[in-house]
Design an enzyme around this catalytic site. Structure first.
Site, PDB file in Angstrom:
ATOM      1  N   CYS A 141      65.379  51.275  49.985  1.00 56.41           N
ATOM      2  CA  CYS A 141      64.297  52.103  50.547  1.00 56.41           C
ATOM      3  C   CYS A 141      64.394  53.554  50.063  1.00 56.41           C
ATOM      4  O   CYS A 141      63.405  54.120  49.576  1.00 56.41           O
ATOM      5  CB  CYS A 141      64.314  52.037  52.068  1.00 56.41           C
ATOM      6  N   ARG A 169      68.185  57.367  58.738  1.00 58.24           N
ATOM      7  CA  ARG A 169      68.105  56.795  60.092  1.00 58.24           C
ATOM      8  C   ARG A 169      69.408  56.013  60.365  1.00 58.24           C
ATOM      9  O   ARG A 169      69.970  55.391  59.472  1.00 58.24           O
ATOM     10  CB  ARG A 169      66.868  55.912  60.247  1.00 58.24           C
ATOM     11  N   HIS A 220      63.645  57.616  57.358  1.00 54.68           N
ATOM     12  CA  HIS A 220      64.501  58.583  56.665  1.00 54.68           C
ATOM     13  C   HIS A 220      63.641  59.799  56.315  1.00 54.68           C
ATOM     14  O   HIS A 220      62.421  59.679  56.150  1.00 54.68           O
ATOM     15  CB  HIS A 220      65.007  58.041  55.327  1.00 54.68           C
TER      16      HIS A 220
HETATM   17  P1  NAD Z   1      68.249  41.661  58.198  1.00 57.22           P
HETATM   18  O1  NAD Z   1      69.624  41.512  58.747  1.00 57.22           O
HETATM   19  O2  NAD Z   1      67.196  42.251  59.065  1.00 57.22           O
HETATM   20  O3  NAD Z   1      67.715  40.247  57.699  1.00 57.22           O
HETATM   21  C1  NAD Z   1      68.499  39.377  56.943  1.00 57.22           C
HETATM   22  C2  NAD Z   1      68.141  37.949  57.326  1.00 57.22           C
HETATM   23  O4  NAD Z   1      68.856  37.041  56.481  1.00 57.22           O
HETATM   24  C3  NAD Z   1      68.516  37.604  58.767  1.00 57.22           C
HETATM   25  O5  NAD Z   1      67.428  36.908  59.348  1.00 57.22           O
HETATM   26  C4  NAD Z   1      69.734  36.699  58.610  1.00 57.22           C
HETATM   27  O6  NAD Z   1      69.876  35.744  59.653  1.00 57.22           O
HETATM   28  C5  NAD Z   1      69.417  35.993  57.294  1.00 57.22           C
HETATM   29  N1  NAD Z   1      70.593  35.405  56.606  1.00 57.22           N
HETATM   30  C6  NAD Z   1      71.907  35.580  56.888  1.00 57.22           C
HETATM   31  N2  NAD Z   1      72.656  34.861  56.023  1.00 57.22           N
HETATM   32  C7  NAD Z   1      71.803  34.225  55.193  1.00 57.22           C
HETATM   33  C8  NAD Z   1      71.963  33.341  54.105  1.00 57.22           C
HETATM   34  N3  NAD Z   1      73.189  32.958  53.686  1.00 57.22           N
HETATM   35  N4  NAD Z   1      70.866  32.877  53.470  1.00 57.22           N
HETATM   36  C9  NAD Z   1      69.636  33.249  53.862  1.00 57.22           C
HETATM   37  N5  NAD Z   1      69.416  34.091  54.905  1.00 57.22           N
HETATM   38  C10 NAD Z   1      70.482  34.573  55.557  1.00 57.22           C
HETATM   39  O7  NAD Z   1      68.415  42.492  56.858  1.00 57.22           O
HETATM   40  P2  NAD Z   1      67.310  43.390  56.153  1.00 57.22           P
HETATM   41  O8  NAD Z   1      67.325  44.741  56.764  1.00 57.22           O
HETATM   42  O9  NAD Z   1      66.047  42.642  56.077  1.00 57.22           O
HETATM   43  O10 NAD Z   1      67.948  43.566  54.715  1.00 57.22           O
HETATM   44  C11 NAD Z   1      67.774  42.582  53.696  1.00 57.22           C
HETATM   45  C12 NAD Z   1      68.031  43.229  52.357  1.00 57.22           C
HETATM   46  O11 NAD Z   1      67.057  44.262  52.169  1.00 57.22           O
HETATM   47  C13 NAD Z   1      69.379  43.921  52.195  1.00 57.22           C
HETATM   48  O12 NAD Z   1      69.784  43.836  50.850  1.00 57.22           O
HETATM   49  C14 NAD Z   1      69.072  45.365  52.547  1.00 57.22           C
HETATM   50  O13 NAD Z   1      69.981  46.283  51.994  1.00 57.22           O
HETATM   51  C15 NAD Z   1      67.699  45.503  51.931  1.00 57.22           C
HETATM   52  N6  NAD Z   1      66.891  46.572  52.509  1.00 57.22           N
HETATM   53  C16 NAD Z   1      66.883  46.792  53.855  1.00 57.22           C
HETATM   54  C17 NAD Z   1      66.135  47.846  54.343  1.00 57.22           C
HETATM   55  C18 NAD Z   1      66.143  48.170  55.796  1.00 57.22           C
HETATM   56  O14 NAD Z   1      66.017  49.332  56.137  1.00 57.22           O
HETATM   57  N7  NAD Z   1      66.256  47.236  56.691  1.00 57.22           N
HETATM   58  C19 NAD Z   1      65.379  48.637  53.488  1.00 57.22           C
HETATM   59  C20 NAD Z   1      65.342  48.324  52.131  1.00 57.22           C
HETATM   60  C21 NAD Z   1      66.127  47.302  51.647  1.00 57.22           C
END
Ligand code: NAD
Length: 340
Positions: A141, A169, A220
């Site tokens: 992000c 954040r 952020h």
């Molecule tokens: P999250 O924890 O909200 O969601 C992840 C999901 O994946 C959960 O539902 C979890 O149960 C599931 N999961 C766990 N193990 C798994 C597996 N082996 N196979 C498939 N699914 C599985 O996480 P998020 O915030 O959505 O982040 C996901 C990615 O996006 C990360 O790489 C993160 O760094 C990136 N990201 C997050 C944000 C943010 O602010 N949340 C912003 C940009 C990028």
């Protein structure tokens, strides 16, 4: 041509990407995965998204919850053209083996290191770099926000050097176990990893970033000082450049959006996606120019800013659009993003 898409991991990013895919005329959402039952699995069912079993999840838990499964994640991956991996940080690297076994293309998120994929991606920054690739990483992000702004500044005046302080954040709104609840945490990794991450998009960009984490869940905020190569005529010229670029939303002083609470209130009023704010948000009153020195703030809605980038990454990989601007316009139209 319609590209068949699976979303692996249905959390903060995954559920948003799934909705965004379902809204695109040239993409088909074939299924989403969950490791265990939750209200998000229930929403997938209510939206009619076929649900598949991921990771170490147990089919019996879904049966007990009354959530029907269409099969396993491995079965899903064999039926699609591309998987968008939206699993937690570092889990994508494990999942990559599954995608390779299924012979399917994959998109990873910014929680993975850059070497997970052939290329790191930002639609305004390096759309064509993802052309025809089998694996792409959509940067995080904060990096997405910086890369979008860099695309505008480089194209118009060039960037000599950029210093950014990232006020991050502490957690996403639903993350009740993270913090800080009180206090400001400096990130002692100096300069922070975000600068090098922006250089995965613009290798020659001179940028140094530092970060602090604060007790808020909304957005952020980046505090930027950029020495440009050429001086713009005035701040209005800079504001106009941001205003006329897609994926930027500017607030005029008369709108009285003093900070992130009002920005997210606007997002709720607008009501697209999950009341998301997928654009970089700038305040016109927070843009100052002193010769070649540009100062500006931008706010980044961490939960949604990378969502349209995932869509454009798919289009670039499968050659579904002539170029970045065409894909961005298509994505933004389908998502209901406005031009400010
Ligand atoms: P999250 O924890 O909200 O969601 C992840 C999901 O994946 C959960 O539902 C979890 O149960 C599931 N999961 C766990 N193990 C798994 C597996 N082996 N196979 C498939 N699914 C599985 O996480 P998020 O915030 O959505 O982040 C996901 C990615 O996006 C990360 O790489 C993160 O760094 C990136 N990201 C997050 C944000 C943010 O602010 N949340 C912003 C940009 C990028």
């Amino acid at each position: 041509m319609t590209v068949r898409v699976a979303v692996n991991g249905f959390g903060t990013i995954g559920k948003r990407v799934a909705d965004a895919v379902a809204k695109q005329p040239d993409l088909e959402l074939v299924g989403v995965t969950k490791t265990r039952p939750s209200f998000e699995g229930r929403r997938a069912m209510e939206k009619g998204y076929p649900l598949y079993l991921a990771g170490d999840g147990k089919a019996a838990d879904f049966a007990a919850a009354g959530l029907p499964l269409a099969g396993t994640a491995a079965e899903l991956f064999r039926t699609v053209d591309v998987v968008v991996d939206a699993s937690p940080d570092k889990v994508g690297r494990e999942n990559r083996k599954l995608y390779e076994a299924a012979g399917v293309r994959a998109i990873f998120q910014g929680g993975e290191k850059a070497d997970i994929a052939e290329v790191s991606f930002n639609a305004l920054g390096n759309y064509s770099a993802a052309h025809g690739r089998r694996s792409v990483r959509v940067v995080s992000c904060n990096t997405t926000g910086l890369a979008r702004a860099a695309a505008v500044l480089r194209a118009n005046w060039g960037v000599d050097h950029w210093e950014a302080t990232l006020v991050r954040r502490g957690a996403d709104p639903a993350e009740s176990k993270k913090g800080p609840i009180n206090g400001i945490l400096p990130t002692f990794d100096l300069p922070s990893h975000h600068g090098p991450d922006v250089r995965t998009i613009f290798p020659d960009l001179s940028i140094a970033t530092i970060a602090v984490v604060v007790p808020t869940t909304l957005m952020h905020v980046h505090v930027n000082h950029v020495r440009l190569k050429q001086a713009p005529h005035d701040a209005a010229e800079v504001i106009a450049a941001f205003r006329t670029t897609p994926r930027f939303h500017l607030f005029a002083p008369w709108e009285r959006a003093d900070g992130t609470p009002q920005v997210m209130e606007y997002a709720r009023d607008r009501g697209i996606g999950f009341n998301d704010m997928m654009e970089n948000v700038l305040w016109e009153g927070g843009v100052r120019l002193d010769g070649r020195d540009l100062y500006f703030f931008q706010a980044i809605h961490q939960e949604s800013i990378t969502v349209p980038e995932n869509i454009d990454a798919i289009r670039a990989m499968f050659d579904l659009a002539r170029d970045g601007p065409e894909s961005i316009a298509k994505t933004d139209r389908a998502l209901g993003l406005s031009r400010s």
